[in-house]
Structures are given as structure tokens and as C-alpha cells.
Design an enzyme around this catalytic site. Structure first.
Site, PDB file in Angstrom:
ATOM      1  N   HIS A   1       0.448  -6.400 -11.779  1.00 10.79           N
ATOM      2  CA  HIS A   1       1.042  -6.083 -10.481  1.00 10.79           C
ATOM      3  C   HIS A   1       0.881  -7.229  -9.486  1.00 10.79           C
ATOM      4  O   HIS A   1       1.780  -7.501  -8.696  1.00 10.79           O
ATOM      5  CB  HIS A   1       0.375  -4.819  -9.946  1.00 10.79           C
TER       6      HIS A   1
ATOM      7  N   ASP B   1       2.758  -4.812 -15.660  1.00  9.33           N
ATOM      8  CA  ASP B   1       2.540  -3.842 -14.591  1.00  9.33           C
ATOM      9  C   ASP B   1       3.323  -2.574 -14.902  1.00  9.33           C
ATOM     10  O   ASP B   1       4.540  -2.626 -15.109  1.00  9.33           O
ATOM     11  CB  ASP B   1       3.007  -4.436 -13.253  1.00  9.33           C
TER      12      ASP B   1
ATOM     13  N   SER C   1       4.490  -5.406  -3.974  1.00  6.56           N
ATOM     14  CA  SER C   1       4.276  -3.966  -4.016  1.00  6.56           C
ATOM     15  C   SER C   1       5.062  -3.265  -2.901  1.00  6.56           C
ATOM     16  O   SER C   1       6.265  -3.454  -2.780  1.00  6.56           O
ATOM     17  CB  SER C   1       2.780  -3.661  -3.954  1.00  6.56           C
ATOM     18  N   TYR C   2       4.387  -2.466  -2.043  1.00  8.52           N
ATOM     19  CA  TYR C   2       5.118  -1.788  -0.974  1.00  8.52           C
ATOM     20  C   TYR C   2       5.631  -2.764   0.083  1.00  8.52           C
ATOM     21  O   TYR C   2       6.450  -2.388   0.929  1.00  8.52           O
ATOM     22  CB  TYR C   2       4.270  -0.695  -0.315  1.00  8.52           C
TER      23      TYR C   2
ATOM     24  N   GLY D   1       0.817  -1.206   0.000  1.00  5.47           N
ATOM     25  CA  GLY D   1       0.000   0.000   0.000  1.00  5.47           C
ATOM     26  C   GLY D   1       0.856   1.263   0.000  1.00  5.47           C
ATOM     27  O   GLY D   1       1.053   1.863  -1.041  1.00  5.47           O
TER      28      GLY D   1
END
Length: 459
Positions: free
Chosen positions: A434, A382, A185-186, A89
Site C-alpha cells: 500500500h 496491496d 490511499s484516502y 486515512g
């Protein structure tokens, strides 16, 4: 001994015995957390599930929500490793994304009330532990509201480590099991930072409680400078932006000296968004889910091109399902009756994020030198954290190549490409966005199996 002294001693003994009686055992804790049945769950389920809360800070009343899904009984869960899965996030739920639409055994039907089985669930290979982190994300909570506005990388990593230590006390049968961390991701920040804490804590122990073996991250935020260069290059080479905008982005956006985009950089990014049009940047060749694209395109947060995790229509089904009172009761969730609805991503946590180091590469170098197993994978459609960004970051490590770039196969078709470095393996998955397990579940399953077995991708 006088009567009064005897009475005091007796009271002390009684209080100790009461405390002993009140202190629950791991067996009782596990029994309390065991999920008997989820609403809408298919009948043919052959694996145990547990969920609940683990307190990570008594003073603040911070507790993190977990969901453990063991391997099927027929596959022998006791012989299989434990894998912690984290979404990023920052501020997005691992239950919403990792569990409900990627690697978990249950996916949610469009009615938002019933579930169906995922044939490529990762719990067929390992016991999977999903964690909603930090507090304020999903069902995880803090009794101090200020906590939600003060989270950053360091506090998140410390709380996640405290969670693991306390969780292993509740589930001692996992204490010495092979343990891995995975995420996307994060979580490209969360995973190596937590891995570093575990590694450093283990160094001071003769018999570490966490038998940590390594980690795997996908489409991961790794190094601000290389992520920036690689992302803009991906946009340009895939025809998503004009030549002039590409040059303007290179000129106005500089995250080497600043963590926040300048006014000029934000203006360039807004132009790039307009030029890209109504696409799903997390999967550039698939249609966006109606108005969901506008949510993903919002330019807020430290990474203006990465404000939220992947947002397909399945996100809507998650918000319907996990807000059902009967589902929350079955999951032993929302026990404090939090004042807000369960959401896939927190409206507060990500927008008030604090510390965030510019690069994870020093941690990679430390953990590579420690001999831990590290795999990095990337879906090649992505445009948010694209393959070009990942390749630039890995190249900056200057690792010797063991096996040069080669195609790997699934049923005779190229599933992607891989390169093996000394201390790190890179894998791409063709046609995946992603969230690789969402777009290419079978190929992601093969990838995960190769990682656990420490074998090259099939040729």
C-alpha cells in the site's frame, strides 16, 4: 486642530505604528519556523528544514501543522519544484507515514529516539512539504472541539487551500515555483479535490500565486464502485477468499446506491477477513508486525476494508519519537499543549467523517481537460486499494491509449508496468504494498523522478 483632535490623531498613528511593528515579516516567520536540529538526527545533513503552524480559520482557531524539507544545498533547492505530500486515512498523519517511513530524509530507529538517513528521500529531487490535515490529525488542532467531529472532504479541501495561500505568504520564494501535489490511499480524495480548487481559483487570476502543474497519487481511493469490484476480485484471484465468499460479496455489497455497507455486506466482509487469516492486507506477502494486524483488520469507517493507513512496526517508533517533549520543541509543535498524545491516526476524525463523494472520476476528467499532469501508481501486493481497483477506475475514464502496457526496468529487472493514456500515466510497482516508497524505496524514487521530468518509465 484642537488639542483633543491632535491627541486622537496621535493615538491613531501610534496604534498603526505598533501594528506595523507587531506584524512579522516572512523572513522573521521563516526564522521562527526554522529547525536547527532534531533529537537523534545524523550529523551529515545538508538541507534546511522548517516546521510550525499556519492558521486556516481565525474564528475557530484552526491551525494546520507543516514540515518543509528542502533539497540539499549541494543540489540547488532554489531550482527545484515544491511538492505537497498528503496521507489519507481519513485522519492519518503525513508526518507519521509520508515523512517518517516513506519519502522523508529521516527514518526512525527501533529505539524511538534516534534517526537514520533515507538514501532514497524525495527531497533529493524536490522540496517536500508535509501537511497534517485536517485539524485534529497529528499536531494540527482546532480550538473548537466540535470541528473534529464534523470534518469531511469539502471542509478538508477548503482548509488545505487556505493553508497553501497563507503558507505561500510566509514563504514567498516558493510562490511562482512549479508546484505539485502527491499522496496515497484516502489522499486519492484529498489530492484531486485540492487540485480542483487550486485550478478553479487560478482560472480567475491573471497572475496565480500557486503555479500548479499537476498531481500524483498511489494506491488511491478513486471510485467506490470500481474500488469495490476491483478489491473483491483481487482477494479472489490471489487466493485470499473462497469462491462462495467472493460470490456473496458481489451479491451483498453495493456502494453504487449507498455510501455505507449494509448489515449483510458487513457480515460478508467479516467472513472474508476470517478466511484471509493473520496477514497484512496492506502487503499480503510480508509478515504483519505481531498484534498490529488486528488493528488493521478492524471493520470501522466508511470503507470497511480500509480503516487505517499501513501499520508496520515503524508506526510504533513514530509514536515514541514524536511524543518526546524535546522533539516537539525542536519541531515547534504542540504549542497549545493539546490534551491528547500525538498519534499516527486520529481516533476521532476518521470515525466521524462526513461528506465523501462516491467518485473522483469527474474531477479527473476536468483536470485532464485542463492539461494538468496526472500520474497514478499502484503497488501490486496491496489488497486494500489494489491494482485491479485502480485499473477499473482508470478504464472508466475511456481515455485513448498513447503507449500500450509495457514493462519498465531498474538495473535490468522488471520494476513494474506502465501504460500512457492521453492525459494520464499509470505505473505499477512490483512487490510493493500500500505504501510503495516503504516497500520499494528505490523504485519509488525512479517513479517520482520520471513524474517530475515528465518522462516515461525507463525501458
Amino acid at each position: 486642530m484642537g488639542y483633543s483632535q491632535f491627541y486622537v490623531v496621535l493615538l491613531l498613528l501610534l496604534s498603526v505604528s505598533v501594528e506595523i511593528c507587531l506584524a512579522s515579516s516572512p523572513v522573521e516567520d521563516q526564522k521562527r519556523d526554522k529547525i536547527t536540529y532534531l533529537p537523534g538526527q545524523p550529523k551529515d545533513v545538508d538541507f534546511a528544514q522548517y516546521s510550525g503552524y499556519v492558521t486556516v480559520n481565525e474564528q475557530a482557531g484552526r491551525a494546520l501543522f507543516y514540515w518543509l524539507i528542502e533539497s540539499p544545498t549541494s543540489l540547488g533547492p532554489r531550482s527545484r519544484p515544491l511538492v505537497l505530500w498528503l496521507n489519507g486515512g481519513p485522519g492519518c498523519s503525513s508526518v507519521a507515514y509520508g515523512a517518517a517511513e516513506e519519502i522523508g530524509p529521516f527514518h526512525i530507529n527501533p529505539d524511538g529516539k534516534s534517526l537514520y538517513l533515507n538514501p532514497y528521500a524525495w527531497n533529493n529531487l524536490a522540496n517536500i512539504l508535509f501537511l497534517e490535515s485536517p485539524a485534529g490529525v497529528g499536531f494540527s488542532y482546532s480550538n473548537e472541539t466540535s470541528d473534529l467531529y464534523t470534518f469531511g472532504d469539502q471542509k478538508t479541501a477548503e482548509d488545505s487551500y487556505a493553508f497553501l495561500v497563507n503558507w505561500f505568504e510566509r514563504f514567498p520564494q516558493y510562490k511562482h515555483r512549479d508546484f505539485y501535489i502527491a499522496g496515497e490511499s484516502y489522499a486519492g480524495h484529498y489530492v484531486p479535490q485540492l487540485a480542483q480548487i487550486i485550478y478553479q481559483k487560478n482560472k480567475g487570476m491573471q497572475n496565480p500565486a500557486i503555479n500548479f502543474k499537476g498531481f500524483m497519487v498511489g494506491n488511491a481511493v478513486t471510485d467506490d464502485y470500481h474500488d469495490l469490484v476491483g478489491t473483491f476480485e483481487y482477494w479472489w484471484t490471489h487466493g485470499l477468499i473462497s469462491d462462495s465468499t467472493y460470490k456473496m460479496l458481489q451479491f451483498t455489497c453495493d456502494f453504487v446506491s449507498s455510501q455505507h455497507p449494509s448489515v449483510q455486506c458487513n457480515q460478508s466482509l467479516n467472513i472474508a477477513v476470517l478466511e484471509q487469516g493473520n496477514i497484512d492486507p496492506y502487503s499480503i506477502y510480508t509478515r504483519p508486525c505481531s498484534d498490529a494486524a488486528s488493528l488493521k483488520r478492524s471493520l470501522n469507517g466508511r470503507y470497511p476494508w480500509m480503516s487505517r493507513a499501513y501499520d508496520p512496526c515503524t508506526e510504533r517508533y513514530s509514536e515514541l519519537y514524536f511524543n518526546l517533549p524535546e522533539v516537539q520543541e525542536a519541531l515547534h509543535a504542540n504549542v497549545t499543549n493539546i490534551s491528547y498524545s500525538w498519534k499516527t491516526c486520529s481516533d476521532i476524525v476518521g470515525n466521524y467523517w462526513g461528506d465523501s463523494p462516491l467518485s473522483m472520476l469527474p474531477i479527473y476528467q476536468e483536470l485532464i481537460n485542463a492539461g494538468l499532469k496526472i500520474w497514478v501508481y499502484s503497488g501490486d501486493t496491496d489488497s486494500v486499494v489494489p491494482i485491479t481497483a485502480t485499473r477499473y477506475s482508470i478504464d472508466a475514464l475511456n481515455l485513448p491509449t498513447i503507449t500500450n502496457w509495457y514493462p519498465w526496468y531498474d538495473n535490468g529487472k522488471v520494476g513494474g508496468w506502465s501504460q500512457v493514456y492521453k492525459g494520464l500515466t499509470l505505473v505499477t510497482v512490483t512487490g510493493a504494498g500500500h505504501e510503495v516508497p516503504l516497500h520499494r524505496p528505490r523504485q519509488a524514487f525512479i517513479l517520482f523522478r520520471s513524474f517530475l521530468e515528465n518522462k516515461p518509465m525507463p525501458t
